[in-house]
Motif scaffolding. Structure first.
Motif: not given
Length: 300
Positions: A245-248, A253-257
């Motif tokens: 939630c800091e940015r982007d 989320v796409y990167a984390a999934v």
């Protein structure tokens, strides 16, 4: 509220895209099956995390139709039907109902839309006539309209208006909404534990897409009022939920999934994938979540 239709965790699904930027329906089915196996019992299709504003009307409709067919009654379905024209919102909402959706999430009029209470009330009154429970979407930093406690009370008197999702990121203001006694759904990832303790009615959570089992466990602990267990679970979630939630947010989320095995490809243009240093920061913030979630990918 016992009769609230969308309690608990409602996962805002990251829409999967293939290498050409098209919706990857095979991957959508695989991910939904994995999420259901992980205990998710509510889904938001064509969500903000799912890049609703970057989908054409027909793409959004096809996503709702296919997603509802995959879920097939095994979980609640909320479809985002936001659009600039109220007539389009109504038409999309009726389509979602025909597909089997249980409710819709709708932004207030945006891009120079009305900001007075009566204009917002009139808008949601018209949308609610389309026949599905309506969740208002409070994200003032994006649309310039804030749902205040007084406005929430007015909206909640509309037949068919069932809740507001609060993504303002301001817990003081969210707590004021909760104190009205009207249903409020938290939509700010780093506030989840605090919103649950304050008595939110449920949540629409994009970040749950990369840690569904852990997020489901948090809600189960909160439902049992086992706050010590909930706090322990939150300790593993808080670093990454704060980081994304800091940015982007959507790109994160796409990167984390991808890192936890619930991949959805790359976000659609004009958004770009995260740079390598940001991905490494995500990997560090995930800690043991990646291994914990990756161990349970195949449906039971």
């Amino acid at each position: 509220m016992s009769d609230f239709p969308f309690p608990g965790l409602n996962l805002a699904v990251a829409t999967p895209f293939d290498s050409e930027g098209r919706i990857d329906f095979a991957r959508l089915e695989r991910n939904i099956e994995r999420y259901i196996a992980a205990g998710v019992r509510g889904f938001v299709l064509s969500s903000g995390t799912g890049m609703h504003v970057y989908l054409s009307t027909e793409e959004s409709k096809s996503l709702v139709k296919r997603g509802a067919k995959i879920i097939n009654g095994r979980a609640k379905i909320i479809a985002q039907t936001s659009a600039l024209l109220v007539e389009d919102v109504v038409e999309r909402t009726r389509y979602a109902a025909d597909c089997g959706a249980d409710g819709v999430m709708v932004l207030p009029p945006f891009f120079e839309g009305p900001t007075d209470h009566q204009g917002i009330v009139d808008f949601y009154t018209e949308v609610a006539k389309a026949g599905l429970p309506v969740i208002g979407y409070n994200v003032p930093q994006a649309v310039g309209v804030a749902v205040t406690p007084s406005l929430l009370n007015e909206l909640s008197d509309i037949p068919g208006f069932c809740a507001v999702k609060d993504s303002s990121g301001d817990f003081v203001k969210q707590a004021a909404l909760i104190r009205t006694g009207r249903p409020v759904m938290n939509g700010t990832d780093p506030l989840m534990l605090f919103a649950l303790y304050a008595g939110c009615s449920g949540a629409i959570w994009g970040g749950a897409g990369f840690a569904p089992r852990t997020c489901v466990a948090l809600f189960e602990a909160a439902r049992a009022r086992n706050w010590e267990a909930a706090r322990d679970i939150w300790t593993s979630l808080e670093p990454v939920m704060s980081l994304i939630c800091e940015r982007d947010y959507v790109q994160s989320v796409y990167a984390a999934v991808e890192l936890t095995g619930y991949g959805a490809g790359h976000p659609r243009k004009p958004l770009r994938g995260l740079p390598a240093d940001r991905i490494e920061a995500l990997r560090g913030a995930l800690g043991g979540l990646a291994e914990r979630e990756a161990a349970h990918h195949e449906p039971r």
